[in-house]
Design a protein around this motif. Sequence first.
Motif, PDB file in Angstrom:
ATOM      1  N   LEU A 164      42.618  33.598  31.728  1.00 48.20           N
ATOM      2  CA  LEU A 164      41.362  33.678  32.484  1.00 48.20           C
ATOM      3  C   LEU A 164      40.193  33.192  31.632  1.00 48.20           C
ATOM      4  O   LEU A 164      39.355  32.411  32.098  1.00 48.20           O
ATOM      5  N   LYS A 168      37.809  29.974  32.457  1.00 48.52           N
ATOM      6  CA  LYS A 168      36.355  30.126  32.662  1.00 48.52           C
ATOM      7  C   LYS A 168      35.573  29.225  31.706  1.00 48.52           C
ATOM      8  O   LYS A 168      34.553  28.655  32.076  1.00 48.52           O
ATOM      9  N   GLU A 276      37.452  40.835  37.743  1.00 49.21           N
ATOM     10  CA  GLU A 276      37.662  39.382  37.715  1.00 49.21           C
ATOM     11  C   GLU A 276      37.311  38.754  39.063  1.00 49.21           C
ATOM     12  O   GLU A 276      36.733  37.665  39.117  1.00 49.21           O
ATOM     13  N   TYR A 280      34.663  35.847  39.712  1.00 53.65           N
ATOM     14  CA  TYR A 280      35.171  34.627  40.365  1.00 53.65           C
ATOM     15  C   TYR A 280      34.299  34.252  41.555  1.00 53.65           C
ATOM     16  O   TYR A 280      33.875  33.103  41.713  1.00 53.65           O
ATOM     17  N   MET A 295      40.016  25.624  42.791  1.00 47.86           N
ATOM     18  CA  MET A 295      39.926  27.021  42.367  1.00 47.86           C
ATOM     19  C   MET A 295      41.181  27.832  42.695  1.00 47.86           C
ATOM     20  O   MET A 295      41.259  29.003  42.368  1.00 47.86           O
ATOM     21  N   TYR A 298      42.206  29.144  39.409  1.00 41.54           N
ATOM     22  CA  TYR A 298      41.454  30.327  38.976  1.00 41.54           C
ATOM     23  C   TYR A 298      41.937  31.551  39.773  1.00 41.54           C
ATOM     24  O   TYR A 298      42.244  32.613  39.206  1.00 41.54           O
ATOM     25  N   VAL A 302      43.572  35.335  38.657  1.00 44.61           N
ATOM     26  CA  VAL A 302      43.094  36.652  39.105  1.00 44.61           C
ATOM     27  C   VAL A 302      44.264  37.418  39.729  1.00 44.61           C
ATOM     28  O   VAL A 302      44.435  38.628  39.515  1.00 44.61           O
TER      29      VAL A 302
END
Length: 444
Positions: A164, A168, A276, A280, A295, A298, A302
């Motif tokens: 993560l 980021k 998270e 996000y 995404m 991402y 999560v």
Amino acid sequence: MEFRGFEKFCEGRPIGEMAGITARICGICPISHILASAKTGDDVLTVEIPPTAEKLRRMMNLGQFTQSHALSFFHLSSPDFLLGWDSDPAARNVFGLIAKDPELARAGIRLRQFGQEVIELLGGKKIHPAWAVPGGVREPLSKDAHKHILDRLPEARATAVLALNMFKKMLDGTKEEGENFGKFRSLFIGLVSREGALWEHYDGVLRVVDSDGNILVDNLDPRRYSEIIGEVVEPYSYLKSPYYKPMGYPQGMYRVGPLARLNVCTRIGTPLADAELAEYRQRVGSGGIVTSSFMYHYARLVEIMAALERIGMLLHEPDILSTRVRSGGSINKLEGVGVSEAPRGTLFHHYHVDENGLIKKVNLIVATGNNNIAMNRTVKQIAQHYITNVKDGVIPEGLLNRVEGGIRCYDPCLSCSTHAYGQMPMQVSVLDAAGNVLAQRTRD
Ligand code: NI
Ligand code: MG
């Protein structure tokens, strides 16, 4: 899935065999088919499965989310992020990753292994365990397995944090991908919990939201899926194109999977993943709905955190070692539906059976299929953005990789469910308005 004819050749088989047969649709997410099939069986038997059986089925699905998401992120996608979209394709893979960042590569490989261990410890084998059956599961969780999973959880969580943080940090440098890898308005479909609309992966009710966060469908019993989802056959593809019926085709394009699940739920329901999720939504969704398919990566991370926290919670349930894990029953209904969330999205199994429980008709809508229209839209968007100038008739290799990268956002089952071996064959052609080929690049 359609090409290989699963919906046809299952006809005539006993319903109890369906979990084992449909698991063969995919080598990456067989657990999803086993669970959706077992749930369809529960519906036909009209039984409530023992509480421990439900917890164990959930645990296995969470193990699968972990292994599948880790495979997608570390093995398949992080080489693009860490080595670059235009880097040498020969090194743009997990081996290149090991050379560049051995610590991250090792952590990712071990995280995937952890998810596989959860599956193996419950089901007796990694790939196609015929463990979930109509009425529950075949074997309970052993004390040793319980201890092993509990012991390995902290390391797995640390890896989720590592990934993560890495993602980021990359966000500022990937603005172009964020804007062009499938950023468009669409609907989002997924399961949420019956109470509170929390993040859900195994059971619950269907919810549909749009890109503004409006809830179009809520609390829909998944058995009624065919009221909102239709399937179209396009002449250019073996894969059907499911769409949201009330809007028609193709306007009813929707997305499923990690991006959609995080868009349809209110929150996750575990502390680390909820923190998270809030970050996000703030970072990439301006506080609300996230519409860029880039995404998905991402969102997947999560969800790894969510899965690991939930595995930890399940391990602490007082009845998790109970040996009462299977309800008996006979054919009490001639039709059943089982819906669960696969790593890549909502999965529907729908069977008609005769009085003896032999299959008469099957409909499957697999997770990857749900994203078909959106995946095609993504390819188009990437092509239109990156092919701006082909003088000299040269299309760079990096373009092929970006098109693939657009598909990789969705983490489809294609390569394993179609038994592709080696590189994905691909051809990119640039045509002028009259249809003349200006440039072409092919990879066999
Ligand atoms: Ni799959
Ligand atoms: Mg179908």
